[in-house]
Design a protein around this motif. Sequence first.
Motif, PDB file in Angstrom:
ATOM      1  N   GLY A 100       0.888  -1.581  -0.143  1.00 49.65           N
ATOM      2  CA  GLY A 100       0.043   0.037   0.335  1.00 49.65           C
ATOM      3  C   GLY A 100       0.983   1.251   0.272  1.00 49.65           C
ATOM      4  N   ASP A 101       2.707   1.260  -0.560  1.00 52.22           N
ATOM      5  CA  ASP A 101       3.010   2.367  -0.236  1.00 52.22           C
ATOM      6  C   ASP A 101       2.823   3.080  -1.939  1.00 52.22           C
ATOM      7  N   ALA A 102       2.588   2.573  -2.501  1.00 51.57           N
ATOM      8  CA  ALA A 102       3.220   3.300  -3.910  1.00 51.57           C
ATOM      9  C   ALA A 102       1.839   2.914  -5.103  1.00 51.57           C
ATOM     10  N   VAL A 103       1.287   3.869  -5.398  1.00 50.19           N
ATOM     11  CA  VAL A 103      -0.252   3.618  -7.139  1.00 50.19           C
ATOM     12  C   VAL A 103       1.173   3.749  -8.048  1.00 50.19           C
ATOM     13  N   PHE A 104       0.288   2.132  -9.493  1.00 51.63           N
ATOM     14  CA  PHE A 104       0.437   2.896 -10.418  1.00 51.63           C
ATOM     15  C   PHE A 104      -0.482   2.938 -11.683  1.00 51.63           C
ATOM     16  N   VAL A 105      -0.497   4.081 -12.503  1.00 45.17           N
ATOM     17  CA  VAL A 105      -1.349   4.302 -13.615  1.00 45.17           C
ATOM     18  C   VAL A 105      -0.508   4.288 -15.121  1.00 45.17           C
ATOM     19  N   THR A 106      -1.252   3.957 -15.787  1.00 41.58           N
ATOM     20  CA  THR A 106      -1.452   3.596 -17.474  1.00 41.58           C
ATOM     21  C   THR A 106      -1.912   5.334 -17.195  1.00 41.58           C
ATOM     22  N   ASN A 107      -1.324   5.547 -18.504  1.00 38.35           N
ATOM     23  CA  ASN A 107      -1.941   6.739 -19.237  1.00 38.35           C
ATOM     24  C   ASN A 107      -1.872   6.424 -20.796  1.00 38.35           C
ATOM     25  N   LEU A 108      -2.951   6.587 -21.095  1.00 41.21           N
ATOM     26  CA  LEU A 108      -3.541   6.294 -22.744  1.00 41.21           C
ATOM     27  C   LEU A 108      -2.796   6.632 -23.382  1.00 41.21           C
ATOM     28  N   ASN A 109      -2.252   7.483 -23.444  1.00 43.77           N
ATOM     29  CA  ASN A 109      -1.540   7.806 -24.833  1.00 43.77           C
ATOM     30  C   ASN A 109      -0.756   9.151 -24.646  1.00 43.77           C
ATOM     31  N   ASP A 110      -0.007   9.233 -25.845  1.00 43.11           N
ATOM     32  CA  ASP A 110       0.445  10.436 -26.100  1.00 43.11           C
ATOM     33  C   ASP A 110       1.655  11.219 -24.931  1.00 43.11           C
ATOM     34  N   PRO A 111       2.599  10.569 -25.205  1.00 42.94           N
ATOM     35  CA  PRO A 111       2.550   9.129 -25.239  1.00 42.94           C
ATOM     36  C   PRO A 111       2.473   7.967 -24.386  1.00 42.94           C
ATOM     37  N   PRO A 112       2.049   6.251 -24.981  1.00 43.70           N
ATOM     38  CA  PRO A 112       1.427   5.291 -23.216  1.00 43.70           C
ATOM     39  C   PRO A 112       2.599   5.302 -22.157  1.00 43.70           C
ATOM     40  N   SER A 113       2.490   5.078 -21.580  1.00 41.34           N
ATOM     41  CA  SER A 113       3.290   5.354 -20.074  1.00 41.34           C
ATOM     42  C   SER A 113       2.493   4.744 -18.812  1.00 41.34           C
ATOM     43  N   VAL A 114       2.974   4.753 -17.853  1.00 37.96           N
ATOM     44  CA  VAL A 114       2.571   4.498 -16.777  1.00 37.96           C
ATOM     45  C   VAL A 114       3.348   5.663 -15.389  1.00 37.96           C
ATOM     46  N   SER A 115       2.910   5.967 -14.615  1.00 36.52           N
ATOM     47  CA  SER A 115       3.221   7.104 -14.062  1.00 36.52           C
ATOM     48  C   SER A 115       3.370   6.047 -12.390  1.00 36.52           C
ATOM     49  N   SER A 116       3.895   6.646 -11.567  1.00 31.68           N
ATOM     50  CA  SER A 116       4.250   6.026 -10.111  1.00 31.68           C
ATOM     51  C   SER A 116       4.343   7.130  -9.508  1.00 31.68           C
TER      52      SER A 116
END
Length: 346
Positions: A100-116
């Motif tokens: 429960g110490d980190a959340v990960f989110v995908t960004n659909l495009n421009d560009p496709p990516s994942v954020s922490s």
Amino acid sequence: MSATAAPAGPTLYVTNGNSDNIAIFTITDTGDLIPLGDPVPTADQPRSMVFSPGGDFLYVENGDAHQVSTYKVDSRGRLTLRQKIETAGYPFGIALSPRGDAVFVTNLNDPPSVSSFAVRYDGTLEPIGEPVPVGNGALSARGVAVSTDGRFVFVGTGDPFSPDPGELTTFAVRADHTLEFRSSAPAGAGALGIGVAPNGRFVYLACGVSDEIMPFKIGHDGRLTPLPVVRAPDLPVSAEISRDGKFLFATSHGDNTGTTKGVRVFKIQADGTLRPVASDPTPAGGTPVWPALTPDGRHLYVTNEDTSGEVFGFEKSNTGALSPLANSPFDARGQFSMFQSVAVRG
């Protein structure tokens, strides 16, 4: 049973994308859904959500607002908004580390990516590092999941409207929650939902366009070894796994024909392969999109991505077979629930 009945059992949450709200329900012992207060207004287009391990906080993506919202959850299950934080792009999938110490989110495009995002002591989020690109940019970043030991993050790239093959990418999680590319495995077309087996040995990817559920064995270094693929017509969205690790639930969203929409249930074998529980899906509305099980595994609920505004409820047998609840479907108290749009706390 009336809407004023005393609360009992766990609570169920539904994001309604067109209505910009989160509806909350108490789940009775018989599986009925009893509204808990009025729906909670949200920022534009609530979609995916995930609870903290203890259920004290709820993290919700707001697609058109390009935000992730943090809610404090009280002892009855009611929500209080604590934070709205901007995302790097259009958010789609969301996952939480086991601690429960980190959340990960995908960004659909421009560009496709994942954020922490690091989770602060008060449950709010702090962006960590820059978004990490996923794939070659031709397909969008969709589903995301974390390994049971928290060492790896899995991200699917695909497009539910493209026949082009996708990928399932493994990232190693550094000590500061930033991500390091580890490997990519070829996947079917239209990669969407991802499920990780509770034993930590296997990960499953729903491929909507190619009508497949793809199992992979997770190596010690996070690399993925493909296992035999199973068919899951028509446009599978989810690969949700029961808490006991025995069953996988794939919602078939369906194309325009509507001939095979519903919920498909697969038995997870000891070697990670899948065996269908039934030859046909169990009907679950016009465009079933996401399933969620109660903690005891007795009841399953499925949201719909349409204007019907309904949640379908089922009783699950020990064999995985589903039987509609007597009072199903239930009013979702909003319209157009989407990816990761239902969750159970308790």
